[in-house]
Design an enzyme around this catalytic site. Structure first.
Site, short mmCIF file in Angstrom:
data_model
loop_
_atom_site.label_atom_id
_atom_site.label_comp_id
_atom_site.label_asym_id
_atom_site.label_seq_id
_atom_site.Cartn_x
_atom_site.Cartn_y
_atom_site.Cartn_z
N HIS A 139 40.57 32.95 43.64
CA HIS A 139 39.91 33.37 42.39
C HIS A 139 39.26 34.86 42.76
O HIS A 139 39.37 35.62 41.72
CB HIS A 139 38.68 32.60 41.78
CG HIS A 139 37.61 32.45 42.50
ND1 HIS A 139 37.68 31.60 44.07
CD2 HIS A 139 36.44 32.72 42.67
CE1 HIS A 139 36.44 31.45 44.51
NE2 HIS A 139 35.72 32.48 43.81
N TYR A 140 38.66 34.90 43.97
CA TYR A 140 38.03 36.45 44.13
C TYR A 140 39.25 37.38 44.42
O TYR A 140 38.98 38.57 43.73
CB TYR A 140 37.30 36.02 45.70
CG TYR A 140 37.03 37.48 46.20
CD1 TYR A 140 36.16 38.37 45.82
CD2 TYR A 140 37.82 37.92 47.49
CE1 TYR A 140 35.87 39.36 46.35
CE2 TYR A 140 37.51 38.84 47.91
CZ TYR A 140 36.61 39.64 47.73
OH TYR A 140 36.35 40.99 48.35
N LEU A 141 40.35 36.99 45.00
CA LEU A 141 41.36 37.98 45.15
C LEU A 141 41.99 38.40 43.97
O LEU A 141 42.39 39.28 43.69
CB LEU A 141 42.48 37.42 46.30
CG LEU A 141 41.88 36.84 47.56
CD1 LEU A 141 43.04 36.36 48.46
CD2 LEU A 141 41.59 38.44 48.38
#
Ligand SMILES: NC(=O)c1ccc[n+]([C@@H]2O[C@H](COP(=O)([O-])OP(=O)(O)OC[C@H]3O[C@@H](n4cnc5c(N)ncnc54)[C@H](OP(=O)(O)O)[C@@H]3O)[C@@H](O)[C@H]2O)c1
Length: 227
Positions: A139-141
């Site tokens: 999700h961060y990437l």
């Protein structure tokens, strides 16, 4: 360096007035100190007014702003922007969207609104291909991927630097660079990431590039010149 602080745009060898977002600690703080040592004029954006004196002690000016609140004023009268902020690994997907994606996109909009031309983004290894990353980081990437793409399509002279795992080891001045990707994951001192971001600001030819970096054997400037 053969010209003066505040000249119009950061062409090679020119000193700039740089806004560092995420300047209280980590890579951003290292970038503030390195940019000042290189002769640039530096404004650090902090959320907490109490962090201002710490920045001023090293020769920067401080501006209070928040990626989730007021920040437009921070972009007035600067030549270049370096984005080093992040929601951190202890926050959930919600904060990732608010800070790493929406906050970053707001800084692109503010840069465009102020006619700022140069922008360097601290992204992350695998942000070019989020499905390559560890499941718990995707999700961060994906947020970094979207912010990077919006930046690169914005019309700004933007460079996206995607480091591996950050350490507090002393900088070595040497990196391995993958354009666009490195074969393996690795780590890199925050000081070397900051030095790479600073070198990008000083090398207009890096505009439009997105690349991964980890510690390596190649001097930073040589690695960037080979892009
Ligand atoms: N950790 C890794 O291994 C790794 C690897 C690759 C890439 N990265 C990326 O590199 C970035 C920098 O990491 P770092 O460890 O050097 O720094 P960091 O310790 O994560 O510092 C984050 C900075 O962002 C600021 N910030 C957070 N939320 C903000 C907001 N809403 N508005 C304005 N500023 C805000 C923080 O300010 P406050 O002092 O106010 O909290 C702090 O200055 C990470 O965020 C991540 O995106 C990290």
């Amino acid at each position: 360096m053969n010209s003066h602080v505040g000249e119009d745009s950061p062409e090679e060898g020119r000193l700039v007035h740089l806004l560092v977002i995420g300047s209280s600690r980590g890579t951003g703080r290292s970038l503030v100190e390195q940019a000042i040592r290189a002769g640039h004029q530096v404004r650090g954006m902090v959320r907490d007014p109490e962090q201002a004196s710490d920045l001023e002690r090293v020769g920067a000016t401080a501006v209070v702003g928040d990626l989730e609140g007021d920040l437009e004023h921070a972009f007035v009268d600067v030549d270049a922007v370096a984005f080093c902020a992040g929601s951190g690994s202890s926050t959930g997907p919600d904060a990732t969207l608010r800070v790493d994606l929406h906050g970053a996109v707001r800084t692109v909009d503010c840069s465009l609104a102020q006619g700022i031309e140069r922008y360097v983004m601290l992204s992350a290894i695998s942000a070019g291909d989020p499905m390559r990353g560890r499941t718990q980081l995707r999700h961060y990437l994906a947020a970094k991927h979207a912010a990077d793409r919006i930046l690169l399509a914005s019309g700004l002279q933007a460079t996206v630097v995607r480091p591996g795992g950050l350490t507090d080891d002393p900088g070595t001045g040497r990196i391995a660079l993958g354009n666009p990707q490195l074969p393996d994951r690795g780590s890199i001192p925050r000081a070397d990431v900051a030095a790479t971001m600073l070198a990008c600001l000083e090398l207009p030819a890096t505009a439009g590039a997105a690349f991964e970096i980890i510690s390596g054997d190649t001097p930073i400037e040589s690695a960037l010149h080979a892009l």
